[in-house]
Design an enzyme around this catalytic site. Structure first.
Site, PDB file in Angstrom:
ATOM      1  N   ASP A   1       5.912   4.343   4.827  1.00  0.00           N
ATOM      2  CA  ASP A   1       6.824   3.364   5.437  1.00  0.00           C
ATOM      3  C   ASP A   1       6.892   2.071   4.627  1.00  0.00           C
ATOM      4  O   ASP A   1       7.677   1.184   4.948  1.00  0.00           O
ATOM      5  CB  ASP A   1       6.465   3.078   6.911  1.00  0.00           C
ATOM      6  CG  ASP A   1       5.038   2.611   7.124  1.00  0.00           C
ATOM      7  OD1 ASP A   1       4.116   3.174   6.507  1.00  0.00           O
ATOM      8  OD2 ASP A   1       4.837   1.666   7.911  1.00  0.00           O
ATOM      9  N   HIS A   2       6.102   1.973   3.545  1.00  0.00           N
ATOM     10  CA  HIS A   2       6.121   0.775   2.703  1.00  0.00           C
ATOM     11  C   HIS A   2       6.666   1.031   1.299  1.00  0.00           C
ATOM     12  O   HIS A   2       6.880   0.085   0.553  1.00  0.00           O
ATOM     13  CB  HIS A   2       4.718   0.155   2.630  1.00  0.00           C
ATOM     14  CG  HIS A   2       4.263  -0.325   3.969  1.00  0.00           C
ATOM     15  ND1 HIS A   2       4.273  -1.650   4.342  1.00  0.00           N
ATOM     16  CD2 HIS A   2       3.840   0.370   5.059  1.00  0.00           C
ATOM     17  CE1 HIS A   2       3.867  -1.754   5.603  1.00  0.00           C
ATOM     18  NE2 HIS A   2       3.594  -0.539   6.063  1.00  0.00           N
TER      19      HIS A   2
ATOM     20  N   HIS B   1       6.624  -5.203  11.944  1.00  0.00           N
ATOM     21  CA  HIS B   1       5.938  -3.906  11.830  1.00  0.00           C
ATOM     22  C   HIS B   1       5.604  -3.356  13.218  1.00  0.00           C
ATOM     23  O   HIS B   1       4.490  -2.911  13.492  1.00  0.00           O
ATOM     24  CB  HIS B   1       4.671  -4.024  10.967  1.00  0.00           C
ATOM     25  CG  HIS B   1       4.128  -2.706  10.487  1.00  0.00           C
ATOM     26  ND1 HIS B   1       3.217  -1.967  11.205  1.00  0.00           N
ATOM     27  CD2 HIS B   1       4.369  -1.973   9.365  1.00  0.00           C
ATOM     28  CE1 HIS B   1       2.919  -0.857  10.535  1.00  0.00           C
ATOM     29  NE2 HIS B   1       3.605  -0.840   9.417  1.00  0.00           N
TER      30      HIS B   1
ATOM     31  N   HIS C   1      -7.122  -1.953   5.831  1.00  0.00           N
ATOM     32  CA  HIS C   1      -6.286  -0.932   6.472  1.00  0.00           C
ATOM     33  C   HIS C   1      -6.972   0.405   6.224  1.00  0.00           C
ATOM     34  O   HIS C   1      -8.147   0.437   5.859  1.00  0.00           O
ATOM     35  CB  HIS C   1      -4.884  -1.043   5.852  1.00  0.00           C
ATOM     36  CG  HIS C   1      -3.812  -0.266   6.540  1.00  0.00           C
ATOM     37  ND1 HIS C   1      -3.695  -0.169   7.900  1.00  0.00           N
ATOM     38  CD2 HIS C   1      -2.756   0.444   6.032  1.00  0.00           C
ATOM     39  CE1 HIS C   1      -2.626   0.571   8.188  1.00  0.00           C
ATOM     40  NE2 HIS C   1      -2.058   0.968   7.076  1.00  0.00           N
TER      41      HIS C   1
ATOM     42  N   HIS D   1       0.845  -1.195   0.000  1.00  0.00           N
ATOM     43  CA  HIS D   1       0.000   0.000   0.000  1.00  0.00           C
ATOM     44  C   HIS D   1       0.876   1.239   0.000  1.00  0.00           C
ATOM     45  O   HIS D   1       2.102   1.147   0.122  1.00  0.00           O
ATOM     46  CB  HIS D   1      -0.993  -0.013   1.178  1.00  0.00           C
ATOM     47  CG  HIS D   1      -0.374   0.078   2.546  1.00  0.00           C
ATOM     48  ND1 HIS D   1       0.542  -0.840   3.018  1.00  0.00           N
ATOM     49  CD2 HIS D   1      -0.550   0.970   3.566  1.00  0.00           C
ATOM     50  CE1 HIS D   1       0.889  -0.515   4.257  1.00  0.00           C
ATOM     51  NE2 HIS D   1       0.246   0.595   4.603  1.00  0.00           N
TER      52      HIS D   1
ATOM     53  N   ASP E   1      -0.272  -3.852   5.940  1.00  0.00           N
ATOM     54  CA  ASP E   1      -0.829  -3.585   7.260  1.00  0.00           C
ATOM     55  C   ASP E   1      -2.315  -3.954   7.244  1.00  0.00           C
ATOM     56  O   ASP E   1      -2.991  -3.671   6.263  1.00  0.00           O
ATOM     57  CB  ASP E   1      -0.710  -2.095   7.589  1.00  0.00           C
ATOM     58  CG  ASP E   1       0.739  -1.592   7.594  1.00  0.00           C
ATOM     59  OD1 ASP E   1       1.664  -2.405   7.504  1.00  0.00           O
ATOM     60  OD2 ASP E   1       0.924  -0.376   7.680  1.00  0.00           O
TER      61      ASP E   1
ATOM     62  N   HIS F   1       1.239   3.881   2.019  1.00  0.00           N
ATOM     63  CA  HIS F   1       1.770   4.603   3.182  1.00  0.00           C
ATOM     64  C   HIS F   1       3.297   4.610   3.037  1.00  0.00           C
ATOM     65  O   HIS F   1       3.906   3.604   2.647  1.00  0.00           O
ATOM     66  CB  HIS F   1       1.352   3.928   4.497  1.00  0.00           C
ATOM     67  CG  HIS F   1      -0.042   4.281   4.931  1.00  0.00           C
ATOM     68  ND1 HIS F   1      -0.801   3.461   5.727  1.00  0.00           N
ATOM     69  CD2 HIS F   1      -0.807   5.370   4.652  1.00  0.00           C
ATOM     70  CE1 HIS F   1      -1.980   4.049   5.940  1.00  0.00           C
ATOM     71  NE2 HIS F   1      -2.006   5.206   5.291  1.00  0.00           N
TER      72      HIS F   1
HETATM   73 ZN   LIG Z   1       3.017   0.467   7.845  1.00  0.00          ZN
HETATM   74 ZN   LIG Z   2      -0.050   1.506   6.575  1.00  0.00          ZN
END
Ligand SMILES: [Zn+2]
Ligand SMILES: [Zn+2]
Length: 264
Positions: A70-71, A229, A146, A66, A171, A68
């Site tokens: 951090d990915h 995570h 998510h 996805h 997530d 976000h």
């Molecule tokens: Zn994340």
């Molecule tokens: Zn996320």
């Protein structure tokens, strides 16, 4: 004959969105035979690959769960590095709608297209999609729940008599119905951002607890569970492990730089 080919996963990042000096954001490198598949690409993933001596040039497939940061915030840097080092072979990206537009915008402002083709394969938050990777692995994107469109990924061997599989689920909130699609998985990676004490926070932010990850592993009849995570609030993960092991004993905590075998 030396038996079955290697099937293992290198953990490059085990943290979540808020940066902490003791963890990197999400990324795994899946190795099967000659295939190298990167799953998620948080900031610093390129440096983690270099740090652990994992060859960047062999990666031809990247899966993004996805959008976000951090990915996937490590992706523009990694794609640019390949351009600078003269890559010509195509790079396949399995990702939600939006990634193609984002990358094109970035590269249009930084001197034009890459010197190699980017091939986009769009995932869907509403249905399962399947792709065959170089005739060796079956890749499925699995809708999870998510705050924005997100999928997990399931990788199964195609050519072996006794099939083996690895799932990457992050997530997501606790999603019991997921077990149906994961049934019999050899190694399940499932996010465990929080411990049970903060279940309300997990629900509010679209995440899972360590216990919930273990419940999914149990319901999926998985052979092994790997959790990661972790929220920035946790300095260590003893409680996560204790909580998960109470439900599903074959649980390990994802440690950066370590390699986990998908099957024995
Ligand atoms: Zn994340
Ligand atoms: Zn996320």
């Amino acid at each position: 004959m030396s038996g079955v080919p290697p099937f293992e996963v290198h953990v490059l990042g085990s943290g979540s969105a808020t940066p902490v000096p003791w963890r990197n954001p999400s990324s795994h490198l899946l190795v099967y035979n000659q295939l190298r598949i990167l799953i998620d690409c948080g900031e610093g993933t390129q440096m983690q690959l270099l740090r652990y001596g994992l060859k960047l040039g062999r990666i031809d497939h990247i899966c993004i769960t996805h959008l976000h940061g951090d990915h996937y915030f490590g992706l523009p840097g990694l794609l640019t590095a390949w351009h600078l080092t003269g890559r010509t072979k195509p790079l396949h990206l399995y990702a939600p709608a939006g990634l193609e537009e984002l990358l094109q915008l970035i590269f249009s402002h930084s001197g034009g297209p890459m010197g190699y083709p980017l091939v986009f394969h769009q995932t869907s938050p509403h249905q399962v999609h399947e792709w065959e990777i170089e005739g060796q692995l079956l890749l499925k994107s699995l809708p999870i729940a998510h705050r924005i469109p997100t999928t997990g990924f399931l990788f199964s061997t195609l050519l072996e008599e006794k099939k083996a599989s690895y799932a990457y689920i992050s997530d997501t909130v606790y999603l019991p119905e997921l077990a149906r699609n994961l049934y019999g998985v050899d190694l399940l990676y499932h996010e465990a951002t929080f411990t049970e004490e903060l279940e309300h926070k997990a629900i509010a932010t679209g995440h899972s607890t360590a216990r919930q990850a273990a419940l999914i592993a149990q319901a999926s009849n998985a052979s092994q569970l790997l959790i990661g995570h972790f929220s920035a609030r946790y300095k260590d993960t003893f409680e996560h492990l204790e909580e998960a092991v109470a439900v599903f004993s074959a649980t390990s905590v994802a440690e950066e730089g370590r390699c986990y075998k998908v099957r024995d």
